[in-house]
Scaffold this motif. Structure first.
Motif, PDB file in Angstrom:
ATOM      1  N   VAL A  67    -109.287 -37.264 -21.801  1.00 39.35           N
ATOM      2  CA  VAL A  67    -108.150 -37.962 -22.405  1.00 39.35           C
ATOM      3  C   VAL A  67    -107.595 -37.141 -23.562  1.00 39.35           C
ATOM      4  N   ILE A  68    -108.483 -36.497 -24.320  1.00 38.46           N
ATOM      5  CA  ILE A  68    -108.058 -35.654 -25.438  1.00 38.46           C
ATOM      6  C   ILE A  68    -107.671 -34.259 -24.958  1.00 38.46           C
ATOM      7  N   ALA A  69    -108.565 -33.623 -24.202  1.00 40.56           N
ATOM      8  CA  ALA A  69    -108.360 -32.227 -23.825  1.00 40.56           C
ATOM      9  C   ALA A  69    -107.212 -32.055 -22.834  1.00 40.56           C
ATOM     10  N   GLY A  70    -106.989 -33.035 -21.946  1.00 38.62           N
ATOM     11  CA  GLY A  70    -105.893 -32.926 -20.989  1.00 38.62           C
ATOM     12  C   GLY A  70    -104.555 -32.840 -21.683  1.00 38.62           C
ATOM     13  N   TYR A  71    -104.385 -33.629 -22.726  1.00 39.38           N
ATOM     14  CA  TYR A  71    -103.171 -33.567 -23.544  1.00 39.38           C
ATOM     15  C   TYR A  71    -103.022 -32.187 -24.179  1.00 39.38           C
ATOM     16  N   GLY A  72    -104.128 -31.682 -24.732  1.00 39.73           N
ATOM     17  CA  GLY A  72    -104.080 -30.392 -25.416  1.00 39.73           C
ATOM     18  C   GLY A  72    -103.785 -29.227 -24.486  1.00 39.73           C
ATOM     19  N   VAL A  73    -104.344 -29.255 -23.277  1.00 40.16           N
ATOM     20  CA  VAL A  73    -104.107 -28.165 -22.323  1.00 40.16           C
ATOM     21  C   VAL A  73    -102.644 -28.127 -21.903  1.00 40.16           C
ATOM     22  N   LEU A  79     -95.939 -24.734 -24.263  1.00 35.55           N
ATOM     23  CA  LEU A  79     -95.256 -24.672 -25.556  1.00 35.55           C
ATOM     24  C   LEU A  79     -94.212 -23.563 -25.607  1.00 35.55           C
ATOM     25  N   VAL A  80     -94.597 -22.350 -25.243  1.00 36.05           N
ATOM     26  CA  VAL A  80     -93.660 -21.228 -25.286  1.00 36.05           C
ATOM     27  C   VAL A  80     -92.560 -21.420 -24.244  1.00 36.05           C
ATOM     28  N   LEU A  81     -92.928 -21.949 -23.078  1.00 35.61           N
ATOM     29  CA  LEU A  81     -91.933 -22.247 -22.052  1.00 35.61           C
ATOM     30  C   LEU A  81     -90.889 -23.220 -22.601  1.00 35.61           C
ATOM     31  N   ALA A 129     -94.488 -33.171 -24.990  1.00 31.41           N
ATOM     32  CA  ALA A 129     -94.624 -32.737 -26.381  1.00 31.41           C
ATOM     33  C   ALA A 129     -94.363 -31.241 -26.507  1.00 31.41           C
ATOM     34  N   ALA A 130     -94.834 -30.465 -25.531  1.00 28.14           N
ATOM     35  CA  ALA A 130     -94.643 -29.017 -25.558  1.00 28.14           C
ATOM     36  C   ALA A 130     -93.171 -28.648 -25.413  1.00 28.14           C
ATOM     37  N   LEU A 131     -92.397 -29.453 -24.713  1.00 29.80           N
ATOM     38  CA  LEU A 131     -90.968 -29.190 -24.572  1.00 29.80           C
ATOM     39  C   LEU A 131     -90.188 -29.653 -25.805  1.00 29.80           C
ATOM     40  N   LEU A 132     -90.729 -30.634 -26.518  1.00 27.25           N
ATOM     41  CA  LEU A 132     -90.028 -31.234 -27.654  1.00 27.25           C
ATOM     42  C   LEU A 132     -90.188 -30.440 -28.951  1.00 27.25           C
ATOM     43  N   ILE A 423     -99.075 -20.838 -32.013  1.00 23.43           N
ATOM     44  CA  ILE A 423     -99.268 -22.273 -31.833  1.00 23.43           C
ATOM     45  C   ILE A 423     -99.917 -22.564 -30.479  1.00 23.43           C
ATOM     46  N   THR A 424     -99.647 -21.724 -29.474  1.00 25.14           N
ATOM     47  CA  THR A 424    -100.322 -21.882 -28.181  1.00 25.14           C
ATOM     48  C   THR A 424    -101.830 -21.726 -28.343  1.00 25.14           C
TER      49      THR A 424
END
Length: 489
Positions: A67-73, A79-81, A129-132, A423-424
Motif C-alpha cells: 500500500v505504501i511502496a506501490g504508491y512510491g514506485v 516523475l520525470v515523464l 501524483a508524478a504527473l502533477l 527527486i526520482t
C-alpha cells in the motif's frame, strides 16, 4: 513581469487578469502549493491507518507494505515523464488532468472493498501524483521572477518536508474521528473536496505555459526503470511472508539484469544526442555521483522510520491512531522550524552544517531507541518528545543540504533534468526503505516490538552516521546554490 505589476494609483490586478497576462498571482501560488501538498502528504498519511486497514480489509503485513511502496514506485517511475509531458502539452492542462485523476484515485482508495483494490488504486494515485508535481515547480520557474520566485520555491521546499510529517498527524486525527463509522477511509476521501476546490480555482487563475523546445519522452528508459523497481520491491515486500519461494530470488536477479539494461539503453540514447530519463553523463558529475547516493540513503532511512514508528506506537504501545499522530508533532514542529533556518545556515557554514544536522538527527534517533527499549511497554508521549524533536531538526538540515549539494555541478541548462533525477531517486528511496527496513521490522515484531523497532533504527542510525562523514566529500556550497529542485526540461 511588467505586465503583471499594477501602476501607481491603479487598482490591483485580479488573479484572473494576471493569469491572462501570463503571470502568477500569490493566490495562484497558494493553490498550486495546495495541489502539491496532497500527493506528497499521501505517501505518509497512510502509515497511521495501517492497523485499521489491516483489521478492516484482513490485509497481511506484506500487503500493507505494498500500500505504501506501490504508491512510491509509481511516483518515482513517472516523475520525470510527467515533467516532460508538461513541457510538451502544457503544464496547466496536465496539472488539471493529473489532479482530476488523483481525486478519482483517492475516491477509489476510500471506497476500496478489498486490499487488492486499495493497492491498485494507490498505484494509480502515485502515477497521477508524478504527473502533477512537476507542473507546480515548472510553473513557478516560468511565471515568477526574482524574489517572488525564490519565495515560492522556498515555500515548496517547506511544503514538501512538512507534508511528510503532518500527514501522519492528519491521518491519526481522521482515523480516530471514525466519521460515520468509516474508520480509515476519510484519509483518502478528504482529498476529494480539497482537490475539487484546488481544481476549480487553479483552472481560472493559473496561467498556461509550455516549453518552446520540449525534450522527447524517453519511453524505453521509463519502462525499464519502472520494471527494475517493481522486480526489486515485490520480492522484498512479499518474500518474508511467503517463505522466500524461488520466484522471489528470480525477480531479484532479474532486477539486476534490468538495472544493467537500463544503464545501457540510457547510455546509447545519450550517445545519439537524445536526453534520457537518467543521463549517464550527469550521474558521473562529482556532486551527482556522491550526492545521489546520500539522498537515496537518507530517503531509505526516512521512509522506513515513518513506517515502523507508526506501527510501533499503535501495534506495540496500543495507542490509537490519534495518539499515533500526536506523537509525531515534535518532529513536525522542529522540521518546520529547521526548514526555515536551514538555507541560511547552509550559506554560512556549508558542509559543516550538513554534518551537524546528521549528528543532531543521530542523537535524536539513538535517544529514541534507548527510551523505547528501556521504558517498554510504559513509554509516554513526553518521553519521546525531545528525541523526536532532535530527529526532526536534524532531518530538516539534511533534507535542505543534500538537495542543494546534489545540483552544485549540474550545468544550468540541465538543471531541470538533474533535479528530476534527484527527486526520482528520493521517491525510490522512500519505497525501498519501507520494503527493506520495514520488512526487517515485520519479521522481528512478533517476537518483540521494541527490539524490532530498535533493529530497524540501528540500521537507520548507521546510515545517518555515514551521511555525517560523507558530507565532507560533497562539493562546497555556494551562495547562489539551488535549494529547491525544479523539474523542467
Amino acid at each position: 513581469m511588467t505586465s503583471t505589476i499594477p501602476r501607481a494609483g491603479s487598482r490591483p490586478a485580479s488573479p484572473r487578469a494576471i493569469a491572462h497576462a501570463g503571470g502568477l498571482h500569490p493566490i495562484g501560488v497558494f493553490f498550486l502549493l495546495a495541489g502539491a501538498f496532497l500527493p506528497i502528504m499521501d505517501f505518509f498519511i497512510t502509515n497511521v491507518a495501517l492497523p485499521s486497514i489491516a483489521a478492516s480489509l484482513h490485509a497481511s503485513p506484506s500487503a500493507l507494505e505494498l500500500v505504501i511502496a506501490g504508491y512510491g514506485v509509481a511516483y518515482a517511475s513517472l516523475l520525470v515523464l510527467g515533467g516532460r509531458l508538461g513541457d510538451r502539452y502544457g503544464r496547466h492542462r496536465l496539472f488539471l488532468g493529473a489532479l482530476v485523476g488523483f481525486v478519482l484515485a483517492s475516491l477509489a482508495c476510500g471506497a476500496a472493498p478489498t486490499i487488492g483494490v486499495l493497492i491498485a488504486a494507490r498505484i494509480v494515485q502515485g502515477a497521477c501524483a508524478a504527473l502533477l508535481i512537476p507542473q507546480v515547480l515548472a510553473t513557478f520557474h516560468h511565471t515568477l521572477e526574482g524574489e517572488r520566485k525564490a519565495r515560492a520555491l522556498a515555500l515548496y521546499g517547506a511544503t514538501s518536508g512538512i507534508a511528510a510529517v503532518v500527514g501522519q498527524l492528519v491521518g491519526g486525527l481522521l482515523v480516530s474521528a471514525d466519521i460515520a463509522g468509516t474508520g480509515w477511509r476519510p484519509i483518502f476521501l478528504v482529498n476529494v473536496p480539497i482537490g475539487l476546490v484546488v481544481l476549480l480555482v487553479a483552472a481560472r487563475i493559473v496561467p498556461g505555459t509550455r516549453s518552446a523546445h520540449p525534450v522527447g519522452v524517453d519511453l524505453p528508459g521509463t519502462v525499464l526503470f519502472a520494471a527494475t523497481l517493481v522486480a526489486l520491491l515485490v520480492p522484498l515486500t512479499e518474500g518474508h511472508s511467503l517463505g522466500w519461494p524461488w520466484w522471489t530470488w528470480l525477480l531479484i536477479a532479474l532486477a539486476v539484469v534490468l538495472g544493467a539494461a537500463t544503464y545501457t539503453v540510457e547510455k546509447r540514447a545519450e550517445t545519439r544526442g537524445e536526453v534520457p530519463l537518467l543521463p549517464p553523463s550527469l550521474l558521473r558529475l562529482p556532486s551527482m555521483s556522491r550526492g545521489l547516493i546520500m539522498v537515496l540513503a537518507f530517503s531509505i532511512g526516512f521512509g522506513a522510520f515513518m513506517f515502523v514508528f507508526a506501527l510501533t506506537v499503535q501495534d506495540g504501545l496500543h495507542s490509537d491512531a490519534l495518539h499515533g499522530g500526536l506523537d509525531i508533532v515534535p518532529m513536525a514542529l522542529l522540521f518546520f522550524l529547521g526548514s526555515l533556518v536551514a538555507p541560511r545556515l547552509m550559506s554560512r557554514f556549508g558542509r559543516a552544517a550538513l554534518s551537524a544536522g546528521a549528528l543532531v538527527q543521530l542523537t535524536g534517533l539513538a535517544w529514541l531507541v534507548a527510551v523505547l527499549v528501556t521504558d517498554w511497554p510504559h513509554v509516554s508521549l513526553w518521553a519521546m518528545a525531545v528525541p523526536l524533536a532532535l530527529a526532526g531538526a536534524g532531518q530538516s538540515m539534511l533534507f535542505a543540504g543534500l538537495f542543494r549539494s546534489v545540483l552544485a555541478d549540474v550545468p544550468t541548462h540541465l538543471g531541470g533534468i538533474g533535479s528530476g533525477v534527484l527527486i526520482t531517486l528520493q521517491q525510490s528511496g522512500l519505497a525501498l526503505g519501507v520494503a527493506t527496513l520495514g520488512t526487517l521490522y515485520l519479521v522481528l515484531a512478533p517476537h518483540s516490538v521494541s527490539h524490532a523497532f530498535a533493529a530497524a533504527e540501528y540500521v537507520h542510525i548507521g546510515i545517518v552516521a555515514l551521511l555525517a562523514v560523507g558530507a565532507a566529500a560533497l562539493p562546497r556550497f555556494n551562495r547562489a546554490g539551488v535549494d529547491t529542485p525544479v523539474i523542467d526540461a
